[in-house]
Design an enzyme around this catalytic site. Structure first.
Site, PDB file in Angstrom:
ATOM      1  N   TYR A   1       0.827  -1.220   0.000  1.00  0.00           N
ATOM      2  CA  TYR A   1       0.000   0.000   0.000  1.00  0.00           C
ATOM      3  C   TYR A   1       0.855   1.261   0.000  1.00  0.00           C
ATOM      4  CZ  TYR A   1      -3.850  -3.143   0.627  1.00  0.00           C
ATOM      5  OH  TYR A   1      -4.761  -4.140   0.416  1.00  0.00           O
ATOM      6  N   GLY A   2       1.779   1.369   0.971  1.00  0.00           N
ATOM      7  CA  GLY A   2       2.586   2.579   1.059  1.00  0.00           C
ATOM      8  C   GLY A   2       3.398   2.814  -0.198  1.00  0.00           C
TER       9      GLY A   2
ATOM     10  N   GLY B   1       0.556  -6.943   0.596  1.00  0.00           N
ATOM     11  CA  GLY B   1      -0.530  -7.555   1.350  1.00  0.00           C
ATOM     12  C   GLY B   1      -1.857  -7.579   0.610  1.00  0.00           C
TER      13      GLY B   1
ATOM     14  N   GLY C   1      -8.059  -9.951   3.049  1.00  0.00           N
ATOM     15  CA  GLY C   1      -9.496 -10.099   2.860  1.00  0.00           C
ATOM     16  C   GLY C   1     -10.157  -8.893   2.225  1.00  0.00           C
TER      17      GLY C   1
ATOM     18  N   MET D   1     -10.869  -6.103   3.476  1.00  0.00           N
ATOM     19  CA  MET D   1     -11.735  -5.292   4.354  1.00  0.00           C
ATOM     20  C   MET D   1     -11.135  -3.896   4.469  1.00  0.00           C
ATOM     21  SD  MET D   1     -12.727  -8.028   7.301  1.00  0.00           S
ATOM     22  CE  MET D   1     -14.186  -7.228   7.911  1.00  0.00           C
TER      23      MET D   1
ATOM     24  N   VAL E   1      15.967  -5.763  -1.666  1.00  0.00           N
ATOM     25  CA  VAL E   1      16.942  -4.769  -1.203  1.00  0.00           C
ATOM     26  C   VAL E   1      17.617  -5.281   0.064  1.00  0.00           C
ATOM     27  CG1 VAL E   1      17.206  -2.448  -0.225  1.00  0.00           C
ATOM     28  CG2 VAL E   1      15.755  -2.813  -2.245  1.00  0.00           C
TER      29      VAL E   1
ATOM     30  N   GLU F   1     -14.244  -9.175  13.433  1.00  0.00           N
ATOM     31  CA  GLU F   1     -14.752  -9.526  12.104  1.00  0.00           C
ATOM     32  C   GLU F   1     -15.477 -10.856  12.199  1.00  0.00           C
ATOM     33  OE1 GLU F   1     -11.600 -10.349   9.468  1.00  0.00           O
ATOM     34  OE2 GLU F   1     -10.729  -8.366   9.651  1.00  0.00           O
TER      35      GLU F   1
ATOM     36  N   HIS G   1      -1.733  -8.256  10.980  1.00  0.00           N
ATOM     37  CA  HIS G   1      -1.700  -6.791  10.935  1.00  0.00           C
ATOM     38  C   HIS G   1      -0.475  -6.209  11.637  1.00  0.00           C
ATOM     39  CE1 HIS G   1      -6.438  -6.869  10.783  1.00  0.00           C
ATOM     40  NE2 HIS G   1      -5.886  -7.328   9.677  1.00  0.00           N
TER      41      HIS G   1
ATOM     42  N   ASN H   1      -9.172  -2.929  10.785  1.00  0.00           N
ATOM     43  CA  ASN H   1      -8.206  -3.460   9.816  1.00  0.00           C
ATOM     44  C   ASN H   1      -7.394  -2.293   9.259  1.00  0.00           C
ATOM     45  OD1 ASN H   1     -10.963  -4.604   9.875  1.00  0.00           O
ATOM     46  ND2 ASN H   1      -9.938  -6.346   8.983  1.00  0.00           N
TER      47      ASN H   1
ATOM     48  N   PHE I   1      -5.338  -1.429   6.352  1.00  0.00           N
ATOM     49  CA  PHE I   1      -4.753  -0.915   5.112  1.00  0.00           C
ATOM     50  C   PHE I   1      -5.317   0.413   4.626  1.00  0.00           C
ATOM     51  CE2 PHE I   1      -7.551  -4.004   2.582  1.00  0.00           C
ATOM     52  CZ  PHE I   1      -8.252  -3.055   1.854  1.00  0.00           C
TER      53      PHE I   1
HETATM   54  P1  FAE Z   1       2.887  -4.620   2.538  1.00  0.00           P
HETATM   55  O1  FAE Z   1       1.565  -4.586   1.887  1.00  0.00           O
HETATM   56  O2  FAE Z   1       3.233  -5.775   3.411  1.00  0.00           O
HETATM   57  O3  FAE Z   1       3.982  -4.500   1.374  1.00  0.00           O
HETATM   58  C1  FAE Z   1       5.362  -4.620   1.609  1.00  0.00           C
HETATM   59  C2  FAE Z   1       6.007  -5.223   0.375  1.00  0.00           C
HETATM   60  O4  FAE Z   1       7.431  -5.090   0.474  1.00  0.00           O
HETATM   61  C3  FAE Z   1       5.742  -6.709   0.186  1.00  0.00           C
HETATM   62  O5  FAE Z   1       5.274  -6.950  -1.112  1.00  0.00           O
HETATM   63  C4  FAE Z   1       7.104  -7.360   0.432  1.00  0.00           C
HETATM   64  O6  FAE Z   1       7.304  -8.546  -0.312  1.00  0.00           O
HETATM   65  C5  FAE Z   1       8.052  -6.265   0.025  1.00  0.00           C
HETATM   66  N1  FAE Z   1       9.374  -6.348   0.658  1.00  0.00           N
HETATM   67  C6  FAE Z   1       9.656  -6.599   1.948  1.00  0.00           C
HETATM   68  N2  FAE Z   1      10.995  -6.545   2.185  1.00  0.00           N
HETATM   69  C7  FAE Z   1      11.566  -6.225   0.971  1.00  0.00           C
HETATM   70  C8  FAE Z   1      12.908  -6.026   0.556  1.00  0.00           C
HETATM   71  N3  FAE Z   1      13.927  -6.106   1.430  1.00  0.00           N
HETATM   72  N4  FAE Z   1      13.137  -5.750  -0.740  1.00  0.00           N
HETATM   73  C9  FAE Z   1      12.104  -5.663  -1.623  1.00  0.00           C
HETATM   74  N5  FAE Z   1      10.811  -5.857  -1.274  1.00  0.00           N
HETATM   75  C10 FAE Z   1      10.545  -6.118   0.014  1.00  0.00           C
HETATM   76  O7  FAE Z   1       3.149  -3.315   3.409  1.00  0.00           O
HETATM   77  N6  FAE Z   1      -5.748  -5.408   6.215  1.00  0.00           N
HETATM   78  C11 FAE Z   1      -6.941  -4.789   6.053  1.00  0.00           C
HETATM   79  O8  FAE Z   1      -7.032  -3.568   6.191  1.00  0.00           O
HETATM   80  N7  FAE Z   1      -8.070  -5.520   5.720  1.00  0.00           N
HETATM   81  C12 FAE Z   1      -8.030  -6.878   5.586  1.00  0.00           C
HETATM   82  O9  FAE Z   1      -9.054  -7.506   5.259  1.00  0.00           O
HETATM   83  C13 FAE Z   1      -6.792  -7.544   5.796  1.00  0.00           C
HETATM   84  N8  FAE Z   1      -6.712  -8.898   5.731  1.00  0.00           N
HETATM   85  C14 FAE Z   1      -5.480  -9.501   5.819  1.00  0.00           C
HETATM   86  C15 FAE Z   1      -5.385 -10.877   5.649  1.00  0.00           C
HETATM   87  C16 FAE Z   1      -4.141 -11.493   5.646  1.00  0.00           C
HETATM   88  C17 FAE Z   1      -4.036 -12.977   5.484  1.00  0.00           C
HETATM   89  C18 FAE Z   1      -2.962 -10.710   5.810  1.00  0.00           C
HETATM   90  C19 FAE Z   1      -1.588 -11.338   5.783  1.00  0.00           C
HETATM   91  C20 FAE Z   1      -3.049  -9.350   5.985  1.00  0.00           C
HETATM   92  C21 FAE Z   1      -4.298  -8.732   6.010  1.00  0.00           C
HETATM   93  N9  FAE Z   1      -4.422  -7.352   6.169  1.00  0.00           N
HETATM   94  C22 FAE Z   1      -5.639  -6.757   6.071  1.00  0.00           C
HETATM   95  C23 FAE Z   1      -3.232  -6.507   6.463  1.00  0.00           C
HETATM   96  C24 FAE Z   1      -2.768  -5.684   5.267  1.00  0.00           C
HETATM   97  O10 FAE Z   1      -2.629  -6.502   4.130  1.00  0.00           O
HETATM   98  C25 FAE Z   1      -1.426  -5.017   5.628  1.00  0.00           C
HETATM   99  O11 FAE Z   1      -1.658  -4.175   6.740  1.00  0.00           O
HETATM  100  C26 FAE Z   1      -0.856  -4.187   4.495  1.00  0.00           C
HETATM  101  O12 FAE Z   1      -0.616  -4.975   3.359  1.00  0.00           O
HETATM  102  C27 FAE Z   1       0.440  -3.499   4.909  1.00  0.00           C
HETATM  103  O13 FAE Z   1       0.775  -2.563   3.904  1.00  0.00           O
HETATM  104  P2  FAE Z   1       2.259  -2.026   3.766  1.00  0.00           P
HETATM  105  O14 FAE Z   1       2.299  -1.059   2.662  1.00  0.00           O
HETATM  106  O15 FAE Z   1       2.744  -1.595   5.110  1.00  0.00           O
END
Ligand code: FAE
Length: 547
Positions: free
Chosen positions: A65-66, A159, A164, A166, A294, A403, A488, A526, A528
Site C-alpha cells: 500500500y505505502g 498484502g 481479505g 476489508m 533490497v 470480524e 496486521h 483493519n 490498510f
Molecule cells: P505490505 O503490503 O506488506 O507490502 C510490503 C512489500 O514489500 C511486500 O510486497 C514485500 O514482499 C516487500 N518487501 C519486503 N521486504 C523487501 C525487501 N527487502 N526488498 C524488496 N521488497 C521487500 O506493506 N488489512 C486490512 O485492512 N483488511 C483486511 O481484510 C486484511 N486482511 C489480511 C489478511 C491477511 C491474510 C494478511 C496477511 C493481511 C491482512 N491485512 C488486512 C493486512 C494488510 O494486508 C497489511 O496491513 C498491508 O498490506 C500493509 O501494507 P504495507 O504497505 O505496510
C-alpha cells in the site's frame, strides 16, 4: 523513450487498453476502473529488471500500500520511479490455469520459501492440516519472529494479494489514539476519502446480504451479536460486489465463492495491481522489478544513496547482486520488512545516524482469533463467501472489534469464526542480534492475554446467551484462542519519532518511510485504509516540500 506496450486481459467484453510506458516500464493493467476489475489479475509482465549500475531519481522498496501510493503520486508529479519487490509478479497462470492456488488446496504458490504449509488455522476437528509443498517464492509469508507468526503478502501488490480486502476507516473518535501527531480533520476530509476512492472501496448490498446463501454465516453472526446487545456493522471491502453477485448467479468464474483468500484471489478482488499500481503503470513513469530484494541502503560518495539488491530465483537463491544509486529511497517493505532493514542498517554502520526510535513501537493490532460451536439449528452454510462483510463493534466498552470471518471449507461446520482486533497495549521492539546476524522481535505470547480478555467481552456473552461453547479444534488439540499470529503488523519506525511528522527519516535527507511501520501498533480496525490514507497525506507534503 522506448515504448513497452501492455495489454489488459479481459474476459468480460471490455475493450483492451494499451498503455504506452516509459523507458523500462513494465507494469500493465487490467483496467483503471469499472467492470474489468473482475478480470484475471494479469497485470505485470516480465521485462528487463533494473540493471546494476543504474542511477535513479527515486527507488521504492516494496509494492504494498505505502509503496504503491508513493509510486503513483510521484509519477503523477513527473518523477520516474523504480519499485523493487522481493516477491513475484503474479501475472502468469500455473498449470491449472489459475494464477493463485485455492485456500482448500495450498501448493507451492501459497507459501514464501517453506517446505510445509503454515496454515493460520492449523487444525480441523483436532487434526493437523498442514502438508508438504515444494520450496518456492509463494505469495504468503508466515514469518516466525520470536513468539509470533507474522503473516504477510509477497509479490507485486504486497498484502493486497493475500488479504481479505476489508477496507475500514477507523471511527473519527478513535483516531487521536491511533496517530496522535496527525491532523484528524485533514485525514477525514481529504486523505481517507482519497484512499478509499482510489482503492475502490465499496459496501455489500444489504438486501442481497439478507438473502444470499453465501452469507448465511454472517447472518448467524449478526443475529447472535444483536441478541447479546452488540452492534453488528457492515464493513466495506475492495471486492467487486457486482462480480460476487454474478458468482452466486453462476454467470462468471467463482473466486470469493470458490473460497479463494489467503493465497490470492484469481478474480473479483481489487488488489493494488488493479488500482494504484494500474494507475501508476498508466503514467509510463513506474518500473517494477519483481524477485529483487533490497539488502542495503547507505549514503553514496557523490550524494544520494547506494542501494544493494539481490535478484532471486523462484527457490529463493540469489542469482545476481546489483548496486544502484538512488537520489531518494522510500522504505515501503511493510512494518516488518522496513523495521528489519532499518535496524540492521543502523546497527551495522550503513546508516548510523538513524535515531534510537528505530525498531520501537511495534504492535500486532491486537489480533486474536477464535471459533464458536453453534447448535444444529444454526447452520453457517457449506457455501461461504471468503470475503468478510461485517463485524461486531465493542471497541468502546470492551476494547474489541470482531470480524465475522468465513470458514470456507465447502462443508457445513456449524462453526462461527472471528478475527478480533483489540486494544492490546503491549508493544515490542526489533533489535540487532550480532551473534546470529539477524533482527529479533521481543514479542511474547503472553502479551496476547489482554486481547483474549477483550475478545471474551464479546464471545463469553454470546456463548452465555446462546448456550454455546468455544471451538477447541481449530488451533491445535483443545486450544481455543488463535494467539500465536498476526495479520496486521504495525510500527517499528513510528511517525514523528523515528521520522518527522511526514515520514522523513531523522538523520538522513532523502530517506523516507511510507508504510505500516509508521503506525504505532494499532489502528482499532483493519489497517490498510489507514496505511494508504497516511501515505497519501505524507507523499503530498513530500512532493510539495522536497521535490
Ligand atoms: P505490505 O503490503 O506488506 O507490502 C510490503 C512489500 O514489500 C511486500 O510486497 C514485500 O514482499 C516487500 N518487501 C519486503 N521486504 C523487501 C525487501 N527487502 N526488498 C524488496 N521488497 C521487500 O506493506 N488489512 C486490512 O485492512 N483488511 C483486511 O481484510 C486484511 N486482511 C489480511 C489478511 C491477511 C491474510 C494478511 C496477511 C493481511 C491482512 N491485512 C488486512 C493486512 C494488510 O494486508 C497489511 O496491513 C498491508 O498490506 C500493509 O501494507 P504495507 O504497505 O505496510
Amino acid at each position: 523513450m522506448s515504448d513497452i506496450n501492455q495489454h489488459d486481459k479481459d474476459t468480460r467484453g471490455v475493450s483492451r487498453r494499451r498503455f504506452i510506458a516509459g523507458t523500462g516500464s513494465i507494469l500493465g493493467a487490467v483496467s483503471l476502473a469499472g467492470r474489468a476489475v473482475a478480470a484475471p489479475a494479469r497485470i505485470v509482465t516480465a521485462a528487463s529488471p533494473i540493471p546494476s549500475g543504474a542511477h535513479v531519481p527515486v527507488l521504492v522498496i516494496g509494492t504494498g500500500y505505502g509503496g504503491s501510493v508513493a509510486a503513483l503520486r510521484l509519477a503523477q508529479a513527473g518523477v520516474d520511479v523504480q519499485m523493487v519487490e522481493m516477491g513475484m509478479a503474479w501475472d502468469t497462470p500455473g498449470p491449472d490455469g489459475k494464477i493463485f492456488a485455492n485456500t482448500t488446496s495450498p501448493d507451492q504458490r501459497s507459501y514464501w520459501l517453506r517446505t510445509r504449509t503454515k496454515q493460520p488455522l492449523s487444525n480441523f476437528l483436532g487434526f493437523p492440516i498442514d502438508k508438504d509443498i515444494p520450496r518456492y517464492t509463494g505469495v504468503l509469508d508466515a514469518e516466525e519472529m520470536g513468539q509470533i507468526i507474522v503473516y504477510q503478502g509477497r509479490g507485486v501488490g504486497g498484502g493486497s494479494l493475500v488479504n481479505g480486502g476489508m477496507a475500514v476507516t477507523p471511527k473519527r473518535e478513535n483516531f487521536g489514539a491511533i496517530l496522535p501527531s496527525v491532523n484528524a480533520d485533514e485525514m477525514y476530509a481529504t486523505y481517507y476519502p482519497r484512499a478509499n476512492a482510489t482503492l475502490g472501496t465499496g459496501l455489500i448490498d444489504p438486501a442481497w446480504f439478507d438473502t444470499t446463501d453465501c452469507y448465511q454465516y454472517a447472518r448467524v453472526g449478526r443475529k447472535q451479536a444483536q441478541r447479546s446487545g452488540f452492534p453488528f456493522v457492515f464493513v466495506p471491502d475492495v471486492y467487486d460486489w457486482d462480480y460476487m453477485k454474478q458468482e452466486a448467479a453462476g454467470t462468471v468464474t467463482r473466486s470469493a465463492l470458490a473460497g479463494e483468500i489467503l493465497y490470492g484471489n484469481n478474480y473479483g478482488k481489487k488488489s493494488l495491481q488493479k488500482t494504484y499500481l494500474a494507475q501508476a503503470a498508466a503514467t509510463g513513469r513506474v518500473t517494477v522489478s519483481p524477485l529483487h530484494k533490497v539488502t542495503s541502503v547507505a549514503p553514496a560518495a557523490g550524494g544520494g544513496y547506494t542501494v544493494l539488491i539481490d535478484q532471486l530465483n523462484t527457490t529463493g537463491d540469489t542469482t545476481a547482486t546489483k548496486t544502484v544509486t538512488a537520489d531518494r529511497v522510500f522504505f515501503a517493505a511493510g512494518s516488518v520488512g522496513t523495521s528489519k532493514l532499518l535496524v540492521r542498517l543502523k546497527a551495522t554502520g550503513a546508516l548510523p545516524a538513524l535515531n534510537g526510535e528505530i525498531g520501537q513501537g511495534w504492535g500486532d493490532n491486537g489480533n486474536v482469533m477464535c471459533g464458536r460451536a453453534n447448535h444444529l439449528w444454526d447452520p453457517t452454510g457449506s457455501l461461504q463467501a471468503s470475503i468478510p462483510c461485517g463485524g461486531i463493534d465493542n471497541w468502546t466498552a470492551g476494547g474489541a472489534f470482531a470480524e465475522v470471518a468465513p470458514l470456507p471449507t465447502g462443508i457445513e461446520t456449524w462453526a462461527s469464526f472471528y478475527l478480533s482486533i483489540t486494544k492490546n497495549p503491549n508493544r515490542a521492539r526489533f533489535t540487532w542480534n550480532a551473534a546470529t546476524g539477524t533482527v529479533d522481535l521481543d514479542w511474547q505470547t503472553a502479551w496476547k492475554q489482554p486481547s483474549i480478555d477483550m475478545a471474551k467481552t464479546i464471545f463469553d456473552k454470546i456463548n452465555a446467551k446462546e448456550g454455546t461453547i468455544y471451538r477447541t479444534d481449530l488451533f491445535g488439540v483443545y486450544k481455543i484462542w488463535g494467539d500465536h499470529l498476526t495479520y496486521h503488523p504495525l510500527g517499528g519506525a513510528v511517525l514523528d519519532r523515528a521520522t518527522d511528522n511526514y515520514g522523513r527519516l531523522r538523520g538522513y535527507s532523502g530517506l523516507y518511510v511510507i508504510d505500516g511501520a509508521l503506525i504505532p501498533g494499532n489502528t482499532s480496525v483493519n489497517p490498510f485504509v489507514t496505511i494508504t490514507a497516511l501515505a497519501e497525506r505524507n507523499i503530498e507534503n513530500i512532493i510539495a516540500v522536497d521535490l
